[in-house]
Motif scaffolding. Structure first.
Motif: not given
Lengths: 813, 518
Positions: A599-607, A609, A611
Motif C-alpha cells: 500500500i502506498k501512503i502519501p505521507l511518510a512517517p516523520t517521527v 520511534e 523515544e
C-alpha cells in the motif's frame, strides 16, 4: 297390570275359600275392581230379612265393604254352617263335598280367568324352561360394562373440545364472550330503539329519505363463507352419506331377493299384512297428520284412476286370457281369476273409505320409493370405508350432537318414508330398522341445520352458484337469473355442462395467458436471474483470486515505483487448496503464503520511534530479525504434538501368568498380547484438519452444557426441529413491540371479575370456532384456515375409539 | 443527528449520500398494474350503479375485489391494498436461520408447534424489516474532486467545510508532558477517557468539552477503560488494577490483578478482561466484584489484546506471530492461529465478529475471516502498523509512526490506498473510533487528536442499548435493566448460538464425555 292382579285374585279365592275379614283392609285398591260384583250381591241380599237382621246385615255390609271379596265368602260360610234363613237359598249341596270341577265351572264363565287359563296352557305347552337368573356378580358385571360403555361414550364426545383447547394458542375465559372492541355503527343502530322524540324524528327523517345503508356488517358472501360447513361437519356428513348409500344397496338387494320369491302364499300373506299395516297407519295419520293423509288419499285415487284407465286387472290381459281358458278345468286358475277380478273391483270402486291401493307392483315399488326419499347423489357407488365410523355400527347410540331436541318437528316435506313396507318376517323388520336409520340421518341433519339458527338461512350450494353466476356475468356469455336455484334437475345438469364448458374455455384461455405471461416474465427475469446467479456463485475464495489478479495487475506499477522489501514474497506461487487437503503433513512453505499487497501512503512517517528504546522494543527488533521459518515450524510442531495427544492410545490389558507360565524373564506370548490389546475408536476428525495454520481446541465447553437442553422436549422428534423452533428470540431487544406481545401472549386469558363457568356442551357445540380462534377471528374469514387445522386431530382420533366402545358394548349382550 | 451533521457547505468534499428510495410508482410494470386497477375500479363502480338501479333500496354492496381491496364508508377505493411490500434485502437482513421444511411424517402436535414457530419467526422477521423504516439516517462519506484523492484532504479543510458543530469535533489536545496517551470512549460515544503513560488520567465529555476529572496517579498507566457506564473506569497502573469513579475518586484497588498491560470490557457480561505482563488473562465480574477466571496463557508478556464484540471472546496477540482466542471457561485457547511471521503488534475485530485485522512486525496487515479462520487479505505496509481500530461501519484505522491512516472496506475489496490520512505530532499510542460519531480519537506522545472521519460511525443508535443522548435517569434505568439481563460468563464461547443447541446434537457425544473425564 290390572289384569294380572285379577288373575292373582282369582287364584287366591281358589286356594282359600274360607277367609277372615281382617285381611281385607290391606287390599283396598283391589276392592275397587270388584265393586260391581258387590253391588249385585248386596242387592239380592237386601230383599229379605227382618229389621234386626237387616241392621245386622247392614253392619256386616259396612264392615265387609271395607274389603270387597269377603262378601261372597260370607254367604258361602252361612251355607256351610247350615244356618238357613228363610230368605236365603237352601244349601242344596251342604253335605256334599265340593269338587274341583264345581269350582272350575264357575271360573270358566268369568272372562278374566279364561285368559289366565290360556296363559297357563301356553306355559304348559312350552317345553323349554326359563333360565336361571344370572348371579349377582355377573349381573353387576354386565351392568358395569354397559355403564362404562355409556359413560365413556358420553365422555368421548368431549375429547375433541379438550384436545382443541389443549392445542389452542390462547384461551380466553369466560368462553363464548362477545368480541370486545368498538362495534360498527350499523350493529349498534340495529339493536337500538329510538326513544326520545328527537331520536324518533331523526330516524323518521332518515327513513323518509331512504338513507342508503352503507356497509352491511358482513357482505352476503362473507356471511356465507362464515356459515359454510366446517371441515368437521363435512366429514360427518360424508360419513353419514356413505352409510346411507351402503344401506341403500343392502336394501335394494333385499328387495330384489324378495321379488324373486315365487311362493304365492308368501306374497299373499305379505300383501295382506301390508294392507293391514297400511290401513292402521292411515288411520293414525288421519288423526295426527290430516294433510299427509289427504295426500295419501289422492295417491290412492290416482292409482284407482290408472287402474280404471289401464284395465289391467280385467280379463283383457294375456295372462288373464290364458287363465280364462284354464278356468274351466283348473280350480286354481279360476280362483286366481276371481282374485284378479276382485282386485279390479276394489281398485275401480269409488273410494269413500281409504282402502289398499297397492298391487304387487306397488309393493315392488316400495323400496324404490324409499330410495327417492334420499338425495340423488346417494346412489353413487362408493366402496365401504373402514375408517368411516358411520359404517361401524348402529347409529342410534353414536349421536355426535346429542342435543336432540324433542320439540323439533319432522321435516315438512315429510321425508316420505317407505312406511308402506310391511313386516311379516324378521327380514322385514331389519329393513324397517334401516329405514329408521335413514330417517334418523335426515332428522339429524335437519336438526343440525336448525341448531345453527336463523343465520344459517343460506346454505352452501346456492352461494357457490351465485359466484358462478357472477363469473358468468363477468364473462358476459350466459345470463342466468337467481331464480334458477329452484329449477329442475335437468336444467341444473344442463347448466352444469354449460358451466363446465365455460370453465374449460376459461382455463384454456388462462393457460394461454399464463404461457404468454410466463414467457414474458422469463424474458424479463432472465437477465436478473443470471445476475443473481453470478453474485451468488462468487465465493470468498473466488473473490480472493479475483482480487489477487486485480491486485497483481495494479501492484506491478506500484511495486516498480516504490522499492519494497517484501516484493520477493509476491513471487511465491500459492499452492492450490486441494493439494493441502490431500496431504496430511503440512509443509512449512504452505503456511502463511498469502500474498501481500503493498500500500502506498502519501505521507511518510516523520517521527521515528526513538523515544521507546526500552528493552522490549529492542527484543522485538531482535525477534523481527530472527523471524521467519522458525515461528512457523514451531507452530507446526505444536500442532503435530496436539494431534498426537488427541489420538486414542492402545490399551494393553494382558496379565502375566494366566493360561501360561509367568515369572521373571518370561513375557506373555504375542498371541495373548494381541488378544488383550484394546484399540479405541478413532477420534472424530479434528476441526482444524484443513487449516494448516490454525489449532482449534477439541475440548468441549462443559460449562455451557448445564444451560443447554439435555433432552428433547415433548413434541419434537429431532434436535433440528427443536432448534429451528427456538431460533427466533422473543425478547424486546430483538423484536418490535407488537411482535413481542404476540410471541409472549399468555396461554390463558381471564377477564377480571368474570365468572368462569365450567364448559358446557352447548358451549363447544355452538362456540366451536370461538374457542379456537378467539385470538384471530380474521382468519376464519379467509378460507377458514384456522379452525380447520385445529379440528383435524380430534376428528381422526375420536371416532375409531367410539366404534371400539361400540363393539365392546355389544359383546355381553 | 450530530453524528453526521457534517452537512455540505461545499459540495465538493464532504457530502451525504442522498439515495432516493425506490418508490412504488417508479416501476413500469407497477404502473401498468395500477392502470389496470383503475380500470377495474371503474368497472366496479359501474356494477355498483347497477346494484342501486336493480334493487329499489339504494344499497351499496361492499365488495372485495380480487386483490382484496376494500371500499371504505366514503366509497373510495384503497389504491394500495394490502400490506406494503417489504424489500427482499431487508427481509434477508433480519432473517434468523433458515426455515427447514417439515418432513411429511410430522403430524399432530409437532406439526402444530413447528408451523406455529414458523409463523412466529416470519412475523418477527417481517415486522423487523418493516420497522427498519424507522432508521432514517444515512452514513456520511467523503468525496474528492476529480483527480483528487480523498487521502490528501486535510482535516482542517473538512472542519472548515462542515457545520460548526461537526467542525468542532476536530480538535487537538496538546499534552506533551505525560507521554503517549491511551484512549477509550464510552459505549454511547459521549465520554472520553485518556490515560497518559506517565500517570495522567483525564475524563471528558468530549462533545461539550467538559472536563469531568483530571488527575495524576503518580504511577505508570498502562491502559484505561470505561466500565459499563461513564460513572466508573478502570486504570491499569504499574502494579495493580484500580477502579475510579467519574470524579476521580479511587473506588477499588484490586490486588489480584497485577502488572496489567491491557484492558477490555465485555459490556453484556459485565466482565473486565485483563492481560498482564506475567502472562495471565484474568476476568473480573464488575457487577459482583469477583474474579471469574484467571488463565495462565503461558505465552509471555501480553500486550496485544482485542475483544470480539459478537461472541465476547478475547483475542490475544503474541510475539510468536500467533493470535489466540480465549473464553473464561477454558484454560487453553479456543483457537490458536498463526498470523504473522513476526510478532503481532495489534489486533482489531469488527462489530459483526466476521473479520479480524492484525498487523505484525513483518509489516503486514492481514484480514482473517474468524468464522472459518482463513486469511482473506494481506497487505504490506512499508512502515508497518501499530494501532489498529475498526469503526462501527467497518473503517479501519492503522497508524504507522505518527501517521494515522483510515482504510475503507479493507475486508471485502482489495485496497490500494488509504481513505484518509492524518499526521499527528507524536507517534500514535492508542486509537479508537468513537461510536455513533464520525470521529476517530488518536492518543499520541504529544497529546490527543480527534479527527473527523466521515462515514465511520453508525448513524442510527439503539436508544435502549447505547443512547448518546440519555439523561441521568435513563442511564440509571438502563443500568438496572442491563444488570438484570446480564449474560453469564459460562455462555461465552466461539459460537454464541450454542446455547440454542440441544445437548443431543453433537455426533460424538460419547467422545466428549471421555474427553471430560480426562
Amino acid at each position: 297390570m290390572a289384569k294380572k292382579r285379577n288373575v292373582e285374585k282369582s287364584a287366591d279365592t281358589l286356594k282359600t275359600p274360607s277367609l277372615t275379614v281382617a285381611q281385607t283392609v290391606e287390599d283396598e285398591d283391589e276392592r275397587e275392581l270388584f265393586k260391581v260384583d258387590d253391588a249385585v250381591i248386596s242387592a239380592s241380599e237386601d230383599e229379605g230379612g227382618s229389621d234386626d237382621e237387616r241392621k245386622h246385615r247392614k253392619l256386616l255390609d259396612a264392615i265387609s265393604s271395607l274389603g270387597g271379596k269377603k262378601r261372597r265368602k260370607l254367604a258361602e260360610r252361612s251355607e256351610a254352617s247350615a244356618q238357613i234363613s228363610e230368605f236365603s237359598v237352601s244349601a242344596e249341596g251342604a253335605g256334599e263335598k265340593i269338587t274341583l270341577g264345581d269350582l272350575l265351572g264357575t271360573i270358566e264363565k268369568t272372562a278374566v280367568i279364561t285368559k289366565t287359563k290360556k296363559q297357563l296352557k301356553n306355559l304348559q305347552n312350552r317345553s323349554d324352561t326359563l333360565e336361571l337368573p344370572l348371579s349377582r356378580k355377573q349381573t353387576e358385571k354386565i351392568q358395569r360394562e354397559v355403564a362404562y360403555g355409556k359413560s365413556s361414550e358420553e365422555i368421548s364426545s368431549w375429547q375433541g373440545v379438550v384436545l382443541r383447547n389443549q392445542k389452542a394458542e390462547q384461551l380466553v375465559f369466560p368462553l363464548n364472550q362477545e368480541p370486545s372492541g368498538p362495534k360498527r355503527v350499523e350493529q349498534v343502530v340495529a339493536g337500538w330503539k329510538a326513544q326520545t322524540p328527537l331520536e324518533q324524528e331523526i330516524f323518521n327523517l332518515l327513513r323518509m329519505n331512504k338513507q342508503p345503508v352503507h356497509d352491511p356488517v358482513l357482505t352476503p358472501t362473507e356471511e356465507a363463507s362464515l356459515k359454510a360447513m366446517s371441515l368437521e361437519e363435512a366429514k360427518i356428513r360424508r360419513a353419514e352419506l356413505q352409510k346411507a348409500r351402503a344401506l341403500q344397496s343392502y336394501y335394494e338387494a333385499k328387495a330384489k331377493r324378495d321379488k324373486k320369491i315365487k311362493s304365492k302364499k308368501y306374497h299373499r300373506v305379505l300383501n295382506k299384512a301390508k294392507r293391514k299395516e297400511f290401513l292402521k297407519e292411515f288411520e293414525e295419520m288421519r288423526k295426527t297428520d290430516p294433510a299427509s293423509a289427504l295426500e295419501e288419499l289422492e295417491k290412492m285415487e290416482l292409482a284407482r284412476m290408472q287402474e280404471r284407465m289401464s284395465l289391467k286387472h280385467q280379463n283383457s290381459g294375456k295372462w288373464a286370457k290364458s287363465r280364462a281358458i284354464m278356468a274351466k278345468y283348473d280350480n286354481e286358475a279360476r280362483k286366481a281369476m276371481q282374485q284378479q277380478l276382485e282386485v279390479n273391483k276394489e281398485l275401480t270402486k269409488k273410494l269413500v273409505i281409504p282402502s289398499e291401493s297397492r298391487d304387487e307392483e306397488g309393493s315392488e315399488e316400495g323400496p324404490e320409493e324409499a330410495a327417492v326419499a334420499l338425495p340423488d347423489f346417494v346412489n353413487d357407488v362408493q366402496p365401504a370405508d373402514a375408517t368411516n365410523p358411520w359404517m361401524m355400527g348402529k347409529l342410534t347410540a353414536e349421536a355426535p350432537e346429542p342435543a336432540e331436541g324433542s320439540d323439533i318437528e319432522p321435516p315438512a316435506e315429510g321425508v316420505q318414508q317407505p312406511e308402506n313396507q310391511e313386516d311379516g318376517t324378521d327380514e322385514e323388520e331389519v329393513i324397517e330398522e334401516e329405514e329408521v336409520l335413514l330417517r334418523e340421518f335426515e332428522e339429524r341433519r335437519k336438526l343440525r341445520q336448525s341448531e345453527k339458527g336463523d343465520r344459517d338461512l343460506v346454505p352452501v350450494m346456492p352461494v357457490e352458484r351465485e359466484e358462478i353466476v357472477n363469473e358468468k356475468d363477468a364473462t358476459g356469455v350466459v345470463e342466468i337469473s337467481e331464480d334458477e336455484e329452484e329449477e329442475e334437475e335437468e336444467e341444473v345438469s344442463e347448466f352444469n355442462s354449460l358451466f363446465q364448458k365455460l370453465a374449460e374455455k376459461e382455463q384454456e384461455a388462462a393457460m394461454d395467458a399464463e404461457t404468454t405471461n410466463s414467457a414474458k416474465v422469463e424474458d424479463h427475469e432472465e437477465p436478473a436471474l443470471l445476475e443473481e446467479g453470478l453474485t451468488r456463485l462468487r465465493t470468498l475464495e473466488d473473490m480472493d483470486l479475483l482480487s489477487q489478479e486485480v491486485s497483481v495487475e495494479m501492484d506491478e506499477p506500484a511495486a516498480l515505483s516504490t522499492e519494497t522489501p517484501g516484493s520477493e514474497e509476491t513471487t511465491i506461487p500459492q499452492p492450490s487448496k486441494k493439494k493441502k487437503r490431500k496431504k496430511n503433513m503440512i509443509d512449512c512453505n504452505e503456511v502463511l503464503t498469502k500474498e501481500a499487497k503493498v500500500i502506498k501512503i502519501p505521507l511518510a512517517p516523520t517521527v521515528i520511534e526513538e523515544e521507546e528504546e526500552n528493552e522490549e522494543v529492542q527484543k522485538m527488533i531482535i525477534k523481527e530479525a530472527f523471524a521467519g521459518d522458525d515461528v512457523i515450524s514451531d507452530f507446526l510442531k505444536e500442532k503435530r504434538k496436539l494431534e498426537e495427544a488427541g489420538k486414542p492410545k492402545v490399551v494393553d490389558l494382558t496379565l502375566p501368568g494366566w493360561g501360561e507360565w509367568g515369572g521373571l524373564g518370561l513375557k506373555p506370548s504375542r498371541n495373548k498380547r494381541r488378544r488383550f490389546r484394546v484399540k479405541a475408536d478413532p477420534p472424530p476428525p479434528r476441526q482444524d484438519k484443513n487449516l494448516p495454520s490454525v489449532i482449534i481446541s477439541e475440548k468441549r465447553n462443559s460449562s455451557i452444557t448445564v444451560h443447554q437442553v439435555g433432552q428433547l422436549p415433548f413434541p419434537f422428534a429431532s434436535p433440528e426441529q427443536f432448534e429451528s423452533c427456538i431460533r427466533t428470540p422473543i425478547g424486546n431487544t430483538w423484536n418490535t413491540q407488537r411482535t413481542v406481545q404476540k410471541l409472549t401472549a399468555p396461554k390463558v386469558v381471564t377477564q377480571m371479575g368474570a365468572i368462569i363457568e365450567p364448559i358446557t356442551k352447548e358451549d363447544f357445540i355452538k362456540g366451536k370456532t370461538l374457542a379456537t380462534t378467539g385470538k384471530q377471528p380474521d382468519i376464519s374469514l379467509s378460507a377458514g384456515k384456522g379452525p380447520n387445522r385445529g379440528s383435524k386431530g380430534p376428528q381422526k382420533k375420536g371416532h375409531p375409539k367410539r366404534s371400539q366402545q361400540k363393539k365392546t358394548k355389544n359383546k355381553p349382550k | 443527528m450530530a453524528a453526521h451533521g457534517d452537512a455540505e457547505v461545499k459540495p465538493t468534499h464532504v457530502g451525504k449520500k442522498k439515495i432516493v428510495a425506490k418508490r412504488y410508482w417508479d416501476d413500469s410494470t407497477e404502473k401498468k398494474g395500477r392502470e389496470g386497477r383503475e380500470k377495474e375500479q371503474k368497472k366496479e363502480e359501474h356494477d355498483e350503479q347497477k346494484n342501486t338501479l336493480e334493487g329499489g333500496m339504494p344499497y351499496v354492496k361492499r365488495k372485495k375485489g380480487e386483490d382484496g381491496r376494500k371500499k371504505g364508508i366514503s366509497g373510495k377505493m384503497d389504491p394500495f391494498p394490502g400490506p406494503a411490500p417489504i424489500s427482499k434485502e431487508k427481509l434477508k437482513k433480519f432473517k434468523r436461520g433458515g426455515n427447514k421444511k417439515m418432513s411429511s411424517g410430522t403430524r399432530g402436535r409437532l406439526k402444530d408447534s413447528l408451523s406455529r414457530a414458523e409463523v412466529a419467526s416470519n412475523l418477527a422477521q417481517n415486522q423487523a424489516a418493516r420497522y427498519d423504516l424507522l432508521l432514517p439516517e444515512d452514513a456520511g462519506f467523503l468525496e474528492g474532486d476529480e483527480d483528487e484523492d480523498t487521502c490528501t484532504i486535510m482535516q482542517e479543510d473538512i472542519a472548515d467545510a462542515v457545520d460548526i458543530t461537526s467542525g468542532s469535533k476536530y480538535f487537538n489536545l496538546s499534552l506533551s508532558q505525560f507521554g503517549p496517551y491511551r484512549v477509550d470512549y464510552t459505549r454511547n460515544g459521549r465520554h472520553l477517557l485518556l490515560g497518559g503513560r506517565r500517570g495522567h488520567v483525564v475524563c471528558i465529555d468530549w462533545q461539550s468539552k467538559q472536563l469531568k476529572c483530571e488527575m495524576n496517579v503518580m504511577e505508570t498507566v498502562n491502559d484505561v477503560k470505561w466500565l459499563h457506564s461513564e460513572a466508573m473506569y478502570a486504570v491499569a497502573q504499574k502494579k495493580w488494577l484500580y477502579i475510579y469513579d467519574s470524579s476521580g475518586i479511587e473506588l477499588h484497588c484490586i490486588r489480584k490483578f497485577n502488572d496489567v498491560l491491557r484492558l477490555q470490557f465485555l459490556p453484556y457480561h459485565f466482565l473486565l478482561a485483563t492481560a498482564s505482563a506475567t502472562g495471565f488473562l484474568q476476568y473480573l465480574d464488575v457487577s459482583v466484584g469477583k474474579e471469574v477466571a484467571a488463565i495462565c496463557t503461558k505465552a509471555g508478556r501480553l500486550d496485544v489484546m482485542a475483544l470480539n464484540p459478537q461472541n465476547a471472546t478475547v483475542h490475544l496477540g503474541h510475539p510468536t506471530g500467533t493470535v489466540t482466542l480465549w473464553s473464561p471457561n477454558q484454560k487453553e485457547p479456543l483457537v490458536k492461529m498463526l498470523c504473522h511471521k513476526g510478532g503481532v503488534r495489534s489486533i482489531a475485530v469488527d462489530k459483526t465478529g466476521t473479520y479480524m485485522v492484525t498487523s505484525g512486525l513483518d509489516r503486514k496487515l492481514k484480514v482473517f475471516d474468524i468464522r472459518t479462520f482463513q486469511p482473506l487479505k494481506s497487505y504490506f505496509l512499508p512502515a508497518g502498523a501499530s494501532c489498529l481500530s475498526l469503526s462501527q461501519r467497518g473503517l479501519l484505522c492503522a497508524s504507522t509512526g505518527n501517521i494515522v491512516q483510515v482504510y475503507q472496506d479493507v475486508c471485502n475489496t482489495p485496497v490500494k490506498k488509504p481513505y484518509m490520512t492524518h499526521r499527528v505530532r507524536g507517534s500514535v499510542y492508542g486509537a479508537q473510533f468513537c461510536p455513533f460519531e464520525d470521529v476517530l480519537g488518536v492518543g499520541h506522545a504529544e497529546g490527543f487528536t480527534s479527527m473527523i472521519v466521515p462515514g465511520a460511525g453508525e448513524p442510527n443508535f439503539d436508544g435502549l442499548d447505547a443512547n448518546p443522548y440519555r439523561s441521568v435517569k435513563q442511564r440509571q434505568e438502563w443500568e438496572v435493566k442491563a444488570l438484570l439481563e446480564k449474560v453469564q460468563p459460562e455462555l461465552i464461547g466461539l459460537d454464541p448460538g450454542q446455547l440454542g443447541w440441544s445437548g443431543t446434537k453433537t455426533k460424538y457425544r460419547h467422545w466428549d464425555s471421555t474427553l471430560l473425564l480426562r
